[in-house]
Design an enzyme around this catalytic site. Structure first.
Site, mmCIF file in Angstrom:
data_model
loop_
_atom_site.group_PDB
_atom_site.id
_atom_site.type_symbol
_atom_site.label_atom_id
_atom_site.label_comp_id
_atom_site.label_asym_id
_atom_site.label_seq_id
_atom_site.Cartn_x
_atom_site.Cartn_y
_atom_site.Cartn_z
ATOM 1 N N GLY C 44 -4.711 2.410 -13.758
ATOM 2 C CA GLY C 44 -5.162 2.821 -12.424
ATOM 3 C C GLY C 44 -6.270 3.846 -12.542
ATOM 4 O O GLY C 44 -6.223 4.747 -13.369
ATOM 5 N N LEU C 47 -7.864 8.289 -7.554
ATOM 6 C CA LEU C 47 -8.039 9.724 -7.779
ATOM 7 C C LEU C 47 -7.165 10.195 -8.918
ATOM 8 O O LEU C 47 -7.602 10.944 -9.796
ATOM 9 C CB LEU C 47 -7.699 10.490 -6.507
ATOM 10 C CG LEU C 47 -8.733 10.367 -5.401
ATOM 11 C CD1 LEU C 47 -8.338 11.223 -4.218
ATOM 12 C CD2 LEU C 47 -10.104 10.781 -5.899
ATOM 13 N N ALA C 48 -5.916 9.752 -8.930
ATOM 14 C CA ALA C 48 -5.005 10.226 -9.962
ATOM 15 C C ALA C 48 -5.437 9.712 -11.336
ATOM 16 O O ALA C 48 -5.568 10.493 -12.284
ATOM 17 C CB ALA C 48 -3.584 9.779 -9.636
ATOM 18 N N ARG C 334 2.509 12.868 11.962
ATOM 19 C CA ARG C 334 2.331 11.422 12.097
ATOM 20 C C ARG C 334 3.604 10.685 12.463
ATOM 21 O O ARG C 334 3.593 9.779 13.301
ATOM 22 C CB ARG C 334 1.812 10.872 10.772
ATOM 23 C CG ARG C 334 0.423 11.359 10.494
ATOM 24 C CD ARG C 334 -0.040 10.913 9.144
ATOM 25 N NE ARG C 334 -1.439 11.314 8.969
ATOM 26 C CZ ARG C 334 -2.121 11.150 7.855
ATOM 27 N NH1 ARG C 334 -1.537 10.617 6.808
ATOM 28 N NH2 ARG C 334 -3.376 11.513 7.784
ATOM 29 N N HIS C 426 0.966 2.999 6.173
ATOM 30 C CA HIS C 426 -0.204 3.677 5.672
ATOM 31 C C HIS C 426 -0.005 4.254 4.273
ATOM 32 O O HIS C 426 -0.901 4.257 3.442
ATOM 33 C CB HIS C 426 -0.526 4.805 6.645
ATOM 34 C CG HIS C 426 -1.619 5.699 6.219
ATOM 35 N ND1 HIS C 426 -2.887 5.234 5.962
ATOM 36 C CD2 HIS C 426 -1.665 7.014 5.982
ATOM 37 C CE1 HIS C 426 -3.654 6.239 5.603
ATOM 38 N NE2 HIS C 426 -2.926 7.323 5.586
ATOM 39 N N GLU C 450 -0.006 8.498 -5.826
ATOM 40 C CA GLU C 450 0.898 7.898 -4.843
ATOM 41 C C GLU C 450 2.019 7.099 -5.522
ATOM 42 O O GLU C 450 3.058 6.838 -4.922
ATOM 43 C CB GLU C 450 0.101 7.000 -3.875
ATOM 44 C CG GLU C 450 0.880 6.644 -2.616
ATOM 45 C CD GLU C 450 0.055 5.865 -1.591
ATOM 46 O OE1 GLU C 450 -1.184 5.975 -1.605
ATOM 47 O OE2 GLU C 450 0.668 5.148 -0.776
ATOM 48 N N ARG C 460 4.412 12.724 4.652
ATOM 49 C CA ARG C 460 3.275 13.417 4.063
ATOM 50 C C ARG C 460 2.362 13.936 5.160
ATOM 51 O O ARG C 460 2.092 13.239 6.132
ATOM 52 C CB ARG C 460 2.484 12.476 3.162
ATOM 53 C CG ARG C 460 1.208 13.082 2.631
ATOM 54 C CD ARG C 460 0.498 12.172 1.675
ATOM 55 N NE ARG C 460 -0.068 10.994 2.306
ATOM 56 C CZ ARG C 460 -1.218 10.973 2.991
ATOM 57 N NH1 ARG C 460 -1.905 12.081 3.165
ATOM 58 N NH2 ARG C 460 -1.660 9.850 3.507
ATOM 59 N N LEU C 466 -4.760 13.112 -1.220
ATOM 60 C CA LEU C 466 -5.918 13.282 -2.091
ATOM 61 C C LEU C 466 -5.699 14.505 -2.973
ATOM 62 O O LEU C 466 -5.971 14.508 -4.166
ATOM 63 C CB LEU C 466 -7.191 13.436 -1.262
ATOM 64 C CG LEU C 466 -7.504 12.264 -0.314
ATOM 65 C CD1 LEU C 466 -8.797 12.516 0.441
ATOM 66 C CD2 LEU C 466 -7.612 10.968 -1.087
HETATM 67 C C1 LIG Z 1 -7.057 4.063 4.918
HETATM 68 C C2 LIG Z 1 -6.485 5.238 4.211
HETATM 69 C C3 LIG Z 1 -6.916 6.520 4.530
HETATM 70 C C4 LIG Z 1 -6.397 7.629 3.886
HETATM 71 N N1 LIG Z 1 -6.864 8.866 4.218
HETATM 72 C C5 LIG Z 1 -6.383 9.945 3.547
HETATM 73 C C6 LIG Z 1 -6.894 11.235 3.804
HETATM 74 O O1 LIG Z 1 -7.779 11.417 4.636
HETATM 75 N N2 LIG Z 1 -6.416 12.275 3.114
HETATM 76 C C7 LIG Z 1 -5.452 12.120 2.173
HETATM 77 O O2 LIG Z 1 -5.090 13.092 1.546
HETATM 78 N N3 LIG Z 1 -4.954 10.901 1.894
HETATM 79 C C8 LIG Z 1 -5.393 9.818 2.557
HETATM 80 N N4 LIG Z 1 -4.884 8.579 2.267
HETATM 81 C C9 LIG Z 1 -3.920 8.434 1.184
HETATM 82 C C10 LIG Z 1 -4.624 8.486 -0.168
HETATM 83 O O3 LIG Z 1 -5.890 7.903 -0.058
HETATM 84 C C11 LIG Z 1 -3.891 7.758 -1.271
HETATM 85 O O4 LIG Z 1 -2.582 8.111 -1.269
HETATM 86 C C12 LIG Z 1 -4.455 8.118 -2.628
HETATM 87 O O5 LIG Z 1 -5.818 7.949 -2.647
HETATM 88 C C13 LIG Z 1 -3.815 7.307 -3.729
HETATM 89 O O6 LIG Z 1 -4.500 7.538 -4.940
HETATM 90 P P1 LIG Z 1 -3.971 6.956 -6.294
HETATM 91 O O7 LIG Z 1 -4.884 7.412 -7.348
HETATM 92 O O8 LIG Z 1 -2.552 7.296 -6.441
HETATM 93 O O9 LIG Z 1 -4.001 5.378 -6.129
HETATM 94 P P2 LIG Z 1 -5.178 4.351 -5.755
HETATM 95 O O10 LIG Z 1 -6.407 5.026 -5.383
HETATM 96 O O11 LIG Z 1 -4.589 3.372 -4.834
HETATM 97 O O12 LIG Z 1 -5.488 3.633 -7.120
HETATM 98 C C14 LIG Z 1 -4.655 2.684 -7.694
HETATM 99 C C15 LIG Z 1 -5.284 2.227 -8.966
HETATM 100 O O13 LIG Z 1 -4.339 1.500 -9.715
HETATM 101 C C16 LIG Z 1 -4.883 0.292 -10.133
HETATM 102 N N5 LIG Z 1 -3.777 -0.646 -10.223
HETATM 103 C C17 LIG Z 1 -2.800 -0.871 -9.321
HETATM 104 N N6 LIG Z 1 -1.944 -1.779 -9.797
HETATM 105 C C18 LIG Z 1 -2.381 -2.123 -11.012
HETATM 106 C C19 LIG Z 1 -1.915 -3.016 -12.009
HETATM 107 N N7 LIG Z 1 -0.830 -3.719 -11.848
HETATM 108 N N8 LIG Z 1 -2.635 -3.135 -13.150
HETATM 109 C C20 LIG Z 1 -3.763 -2.413 -13.337
HETATM 110 N N9 LIG Z 1 -4.226 -1.547 -12.442
HETATM 111 C C21 LIG Z 1 -3.547 -1.418 -11.296
HETATM 112 C C22 LIG Z 1 -5.921 -0.060 -9.128
HETATM 113 O O14 LIG Z 1 -6.892 -0.886 -9.705
HETATM 114 C C23 LIG Z 1 -6.478 1.311 -8.798
HETATM 115 O O15 LIG Z 1 -7.452 1.642 -9.745
HETATM 116 C C24 LIG Z 1 -5.406 7.463 2.906
HETATM 117 C C25 LIG Z 1 -4.962 6.190 2.577
HETATM 118 C C26 LIG Z 1 -5.481 5.076 3.227
HETATM 119 C C27 LIG Z 1 -4.968 3.734 2.863
#
Ligand SMILES: Cc1cc2nc3c(=O)[nH]c(=O)nc-3n(C[C@H](O)[C@H](O)[C@H](O)COP(=O)(O)OP(=O)(O)OC[C@H]3O[C@@H](n4cnc5c(N)ncnc54)[C@H](O)[C@@H]3O)c2cc1C
Ligand code: HEM
Ligand code: SF4
Ligand code: FES
Lengths: 226, 255, 662
Positions: C44, C47-48, C334, C426, C450, C460, C466
């Protein structure tokens, strides 16, 4: 070698190649100013007196003659680079689109600089073989200049030649209509305060200069100038 | 809300993989609602194909809200279709008429080889970013954020350039398949900010060199890219990149 | 209630305020020469993942990163609109680390771990510093300093933002750091790769099996530690604001191989989304929460009122949030806003042709801003039309992109008619259970962002995901991973020829072949839709024991049908999105079952989890702290078989109270 390497690297990069196009293009534009001004002397309709006076100056003045080498080089660079660019750019898309609505995002002439340039080139070959080459050849062999004015009067009696010249002027018009402002953009001279001005001068130049050129054969053919 | 009522003919590019030749296939669709997005219309097509035991059309998409930059269809001769300022996923069927024939092709560029059907490989963009599209700051080294005031105008301009989603529509639109709008957006963002100053020259030099190595074309200033860019990345970015690059080449110490 | 012996959260001793700083300076280190020999797999690149991969590579570890999209920059973090919280107190409005900590625990309805949340608040400021240093163009004031906005559920301005594209800008910042390391050769990036399973050797996670999505080949990748940063699983509901590809596969496979799943039923339903317009709908679009700052939410006072919004006079409108929650009004958290909308629609007051929508009305804002403009420009007695048009101009500047988006999607002009909105899935607060080090119950396997269950409890707050993703990646894992990897320096290179790798790969292969060979009659998409409908109807915004029990039965039947009747077209050894989809849907079905089991187990209402049986007279959520103040961590035992482990939540620093936003 080391000094050359960054230099050639720059000039052979995509932006460097365009830099050459732009600088040579602007140089050619400056040449057009002079060329058009002097040739416009025929419109004095004084039997070619003023025109021949300045023509003589241009043909014999050592500084101008030296600059002329630059002009020829400028043309060669512009043409070579332009053709290379056109070729490379085509190769960047080996498989073409079946359907393309390019008019929705750009003007046809901005997309056709290679074609327009080639038309200009064809015209140039004919044009230089009408005047410049025989004149310089004669200068070399006899030291005498030819009577360009009367040559013009004669050559422009042929309607096909007149048509060809007018077509050449049209190509130049379209080429400049895009080329003029494009050259500034290439140099990075793009600024909301000056874009309007560049655009305006560009359009005016693209109309005035080719129009002047086109009027010459037309005027002679029609007998307005004799 | 309106019920599905449009009939369409789709002419879609089908190609099994990078090494095989492709061709167009015609498909008839019925019951398309004007409220559907263009990709939802493709979902309907694919459902229909699966039903008929045929291979569904492969296309790239993910967020379906115009921000991930993944969707990439060349529709009736224009990247992302006829509407300005939207991605394929944000295009709705109400932009088309009942009975229309719609031609759909992948992005065409030597540097974007077709993977399958409408899916292309845009790794070249990542490699260009790797060449210099960053500020070299390791985690943990940063000073307090407000120690570095940034004029609002610079921040806004940098943001406008940073809004690029890396979709490649600029390349797709350009007659030269040039990537200049994409590259210049990143160079501009960092050139406009104080954080980007330290590596300003080397960044421009390296990113342009990588862009050329990838085989993208040069810029003919037709401005097709900015006209088609779904994020409104403006054309002056390319002028800025030209300045940055030429200036860097003339004055940097990298020989 | 006592914490299960299987769940050691490893929370450091000492007072809350110094736990992290003390731990950080005492966590074992790995010397640089050894780091070069330690490989870390990051699955993944949101951001994380991107922040973790970049930071670990900077530290000297050998990193392999994976994402299923064509570029790391496309992770769904890119879609976050509103902003990111940080306790900077730049606005001098009384913010502090403690206040952010407190708001987050309260907002989460007292179902999160104090120590984790406090750490999150502590590092929040560093995140902003780091992002600014990378060139993230946050919004600024004229003086050149950073600008802030406020978000639901809090009373300070601590949200940093970049127009409506904060997630995009933060992700591009992290992505640039990642690509820098890719360019330097310290990260090997695998785009278009989907992780299908983890490989455990002698009780430790030692690698993954991934499918190259272009060629269809299965690949074995070994690492001394594996980080799952694979995002949330909201797509189990089929319709959500997540990206089409968002999936639970990585987390689920880890779960099946020993990682406990924490609070799976905690899902967040966002109140302001564009309503469903028809059967064809493939996803839902969020309208930023910031719209609630200026918009007023209402429904008609009369049931089944079919008049157009503008024809309903003021005194026949029910501004139900302002009526029920005068203190926070339209800015309640929310979960509360969403439930209130559902309540009105269920009671027959919904609007639009589906009757599943409420109005978000800007006419008062037009008026207010218009008058403001008039005053600013010293215009007395302006005409009503002028006022409205000035007001619209102001609103356009603030929210123009959102209004345009609404118009583009619905075909209606929100400047002329009120927007219709409805809640949509969401975010998922639940996820893999992790300890203070972010390690799952499988040694060497971590979960970040997440994908883990950690910091948000049962609900949340806006702009905190983020923050958490970047905190995990930039500032937590680089330290905490040392406590594990410092013991791995003698392990040496891990061979992918180990029998476990061969076995797990064979299992993945067998599953793919099975999927391909069924050749039934129904597409994976159809199964997904049906699962989504069950989940939304019975495990959505409101749940009850009866519905949940039915859902469990239905999902089990659906699973059985899926494995009998799915039709996957295309071939194994090629680019095949249908197969990818089938793989993901199969896992969602199993997850859906567990979510319902968890929701059924939790006999209380808290945060996003609303059990109809447990509500007050006025319809507010009723928590049961006596019996349910715990994290439910589920251990997978086999098909339809899970064991519940409880981690008791201890609040030493915060006094638990009933949440009130009245
Ligand atoms: C429309 C929307 C608006 C939002 N607005 C806000 C906001 O304003 N403020 C806030 O704080 N939060 C907001 N959130 C929540 C926040 O964006 C997410 O919780 C956060 O960005 C998740 O980040 P992440 O790095 O955990 O996962 P993600 O950014 O979802 O990344 C997941 C990664 O894992 C990879 N992946 C997944 N499954 C596999 C697999 N099986 N094999 C290989 N790779 C895989 C994907 O390719 C991707 O690179 C929002 C969410 C949404 C949907
Ligand atoms: C008097 C004659 C000419 C003048 C004044 C002229 C001028 C210009 C100018 C100003 C430009 C714009 C440069 C830029 O975009 O930066 C240009 C571009 C170009 N010229 Fe000419 N030109 C002339 C003749 C020719 C000829 C003979 C050719 C023959 C091939 C030619 C080929 C091109 C091409 C291909 C380009 C576009 C390059 C690109 O942007 O891709 N030109 N010219
Ligand atoms: S510049 Fe515009 S068209 Fe090009 S990649 Fe970026 S967003 Fe897409
Ligand atoms: S699918 Fe993400 S931009 Fe279109």
């Amino acid at each position: 070698m080391i000094v050359m390497s960054w230099f050639t690297q720059t000039l052979t990069s995509s932006i460097g190649k365009k830099l050459i196009m732009s600088l040579t293009g602007l140089f050619l534009i400056s040449f057009l100013v002079i060329h058009a001004t002097i040739n416009a002397m025929i419109f004095y309709n004084d039997g070619g007196e003023t025109f021949s006076h300045w023509g003589h100056f241009m043909g014999t003045n050592p500084i101008v003659r030296t600059l002329e080498i630059g002009l020829v080089l400028g043309f060669l660079f512009h043409i070579y680079d332009g053709l290379m660019l056109t070729k490379n750019n085509r190769e960047a898309r080996p498989v073409k689109y079946a359907s393309r609505n390019a008019n929705a995002n750009s003007t046809w002439y901005s997309r056709s600089m290679g074609l327009l340039g080639t038309l200009i080139l064809i015209f140039l070959v004919v044009h230089t073989s009408h005047f410049w080459i025989p004149n310089r050849a004669n200068q070399f062999s006899t030291g005498e200049e030819l009577d360009l004015y009367n040559m013009m009067l004669e050559i422009f009696q042929n309607p096909w030649v007149v048509l060809l010249y007018v077509a050449g002027c049209f190509s130049l018009f379209w080429h400049l209509l895009h080329g003029f402002k494009s050259a500034f953009q290439t140099l990075g001279l793009y600024h909301i305060k000056y874009n309007g001005l560049i655009s305006f001068v560009g359009v005016a130049f693209s109309i005035v200069v080719p129009l002047l050129f086109a009027l010459m054969p037309i005027a002679m053919y029609m007998g307005w100038v004799h | 809300m309106s019920e599905g009522n449009m009939r369409l003919t789709l002419k879609v590019w089908r190609q099994s993989n990078e090494n095989t030749a492709g061709s167009f296939e015609n498909y008839q669709l019925e019951g398309i609602s004007p409220d559907m997005s263009f990709l939802e219309m493709f979902d309907v097509l694919n459902e229909q194909l699966v039903e008929a035991k045929q291979d569904p059309v492969a296309f790239d998409h993910d967020c379906r809200e115009g921000i991930c930059g993944m969707c990439s269809m060349h529709i009736n001769g224009q990247p992302h279709g006829p509407l300005q300022g939207v991605t394929t996923c944000q295009l709705h069927m109400r932009s088309f008429k009942d009975g229309d024939t719609i031609v759909v092709e992948p992005w065409r560029a030597g540097s974007f080889p077709v993977i399958k059907d409408l899916v292309v490989d845009r790794d070249a963009f990542d490699r260009i970013i790797s060449a210099g599209g960053f500020v070299s700051v390791n985690t943990g080294n940063a000073q307090d954020a407000n120690n570095l005031p940034v004029p609002k105008e610079a921040a806004d301009d940098a943001f406008a350039a940073a809004a690029c989603i890396g979709c490649g529509a600029c390349v797709a639109a350009c007659k030269n398949a040039s990537a200049m709008l994409f590259v210049s957006a990143k160079i501009s963002q960092l050139a406009l900010l104080p954080q980007g100053q330290v590596e300003r020259k080397i960044r421009a030099e390296k990113m342009v060199a990588q862009m050329d190595a990838e085989g993208f074309g040069a810029c003919s200033n037709t401005q097709a890219c900015s006209a088609e860019c779904p994020k409104g990345i403006t054309f002056d970015n390319i002028a800025r990149m030209n300045r940055e690059y030429l200036g860097a080449k003339l004055s940097s110490t990298n020989v | 209630m006592a914490t299960s012996p299987r769940l050691d959260a490893k929370i450091p001793e000492g007072p809350l305020e110094t736990k992290w700083s003390k731990y950080r300076s005492s966590v074992p280190l790995v010397n640089p020469a050894n780091k070069r020999n330690l490989e870390v797999i990051v699955v993944g690149t949101g951001l994380a993942g991107a922040s973790a991969a970049a930071t670990l590579a900077e530290l000297g570890y050998k990193v392999k990163a994976f994402c299923f999209q064509d570029s790391p920059r496309r992770a769904h973090s890119i879609a976050a609109q509103g902003g990111i919280n940080a306790a900077k107190n730049y606005q001098n409005d009384g913010d502090s680390i403690y206040r952010l900590f407190y708001d987050t625990v309260k907002g989460g309805d007292y179902r999160s771990r104090e120590a984790n949340v406090h750490r999150l608040a502590e590092v929040s400021g560093n995140i902003i510093d780091q992002c600014v240093a990378q060139g993230v163009p946050f919004a600024r004031e004229y003086g050149g300093l950073l600008s802030n906005r406020s978000f639901g559920g809090v009373q300070v301005q601590r949200t940093f933002y970049a127009a409506g594209q904060t997630g995009q800008q933060l992700l591009l910042g992290a992505y640039s750091g990642l690509q820098r390391q890719v360019g330097m050769g310290t990260i090997q990036m695998y785009n278009r790769h989907e992780m299908l399973d983890i490989v455990n050797i002698d009780g430790k996670c030692r690698g993954i099996i991934a499918r190259n999505l272009i060629t269809g080949e299965l690949e074995r990748h070994a690492g001394h530690a594996v980080l799952l940063c694979t995002g949330g699983y909201g797509n189990v509901f089929y319709l959500s604001t997540n990206a089409m590809g968002s999936n639970v596969t990585a987390a689920w496979k880890a779960h099946r191989r020993g990682a406990f799943f924490g609070n799976p039923c905690f899902t967040q339903i966002h109140p302001t989304c564009i309503p469903v317009s028809g059967e064809h709908q493939s996803k839902l679009t969020l309208m930023s929460e910031s719209l609630r700052n200026d918009g007023r939410i209402w429904v008609p006072k009369k049931k089944d009122d079919n008049r157009p919004a503008n024809a309903i006079p003021e005194d026949e409108r029910d501004y139900y949030l302002e009526r029920r929650y005068p203190a926070f009004g339209n800015l309640v958290p929310r979960d509360i806003a969403s439930r209130a909308a559902k309540e009105r629609c269920d009671a027959g007051y919904g609007v639009g042709s589906s009757k599943l929508a409420v109005y978000l009305d800007y006419s008062a804002a037009f008026q207010r801003y218009g008058m403001g403009e008039a005053n600013k420009n010293n215009i007395s007695n302006p005409s009503q039309e002028d006022v409205i048009s000035w007001g619209k101009a102001v609103v356009k500047e603030k929210y123009g992109n959102l209004f345009d988006m609404y118009k583009q999607i619905t075909g209606e002009d929100p400047y002329e008619v009120p927007m219709r909105i409805y809640p949509a899935v969401h975010y998922t607060m639940g996820g893999l259970w992790v300890d203070y080090n972010l390690m799952t119950t499988v040694p060497g396997l971590y979960a970040l962002g997440e994908a883990n269950f950690s910091d948000h409890g049962a609900n949340r707050l806006g702009a905190s995901a983020l923050m958490q993703g970047l905190a995990d990646g930039y500032f937590v894992i680089p330290y905490t991973i040392g406590s594990y990897l410092s013991n791995e320096i003698r392990t040496g290179k891990i061979s992918t020829d180990h029998p476990e790798f061969i076995k797990v790969e064979a299992e993945s292969k067998a599953r793919i072949e099975k999927l391909m060979n069924i050749q039934g009659t129904t597409s994976p998409e159809m199964f997904h839709r049906r699962l989504g409908k069950i989940m939304w109807d019975k495990c959505g915004m409101a749940r009850n024991a009866e519905g949940l029990s039915q859902a469990i039965t239905e999902i089990r039947a659906l699973r059985e049908e899926f494995w009998r009747d799915v039709r996957v077209m295309g071939k194994v050894n090629e680019f095949n999105p249908e197969l990818d989809k089938a793989n993901r849907v199969a896992d969602f079905i199993e997850l859906g079952e567990l979510m319902c089991i968890d929701a059924l187990n939790r006999n209380e209402s808290c945060g996003g989890h609303f059990r109809e049986e447990y509500q007050s007279e006025e319809g507010e959520a009723l928590r049961d702290d006596e019996d349910y103040r715990y994290v439910a961590a589920w251990q997978y035992k086999g098909t339809e078989d899970w064991e519940l482990h409880k981690e008791e939540l201890i609040y030493d620093n915060i006094k638990i109270a009933q949440r009130s936003y009245k």
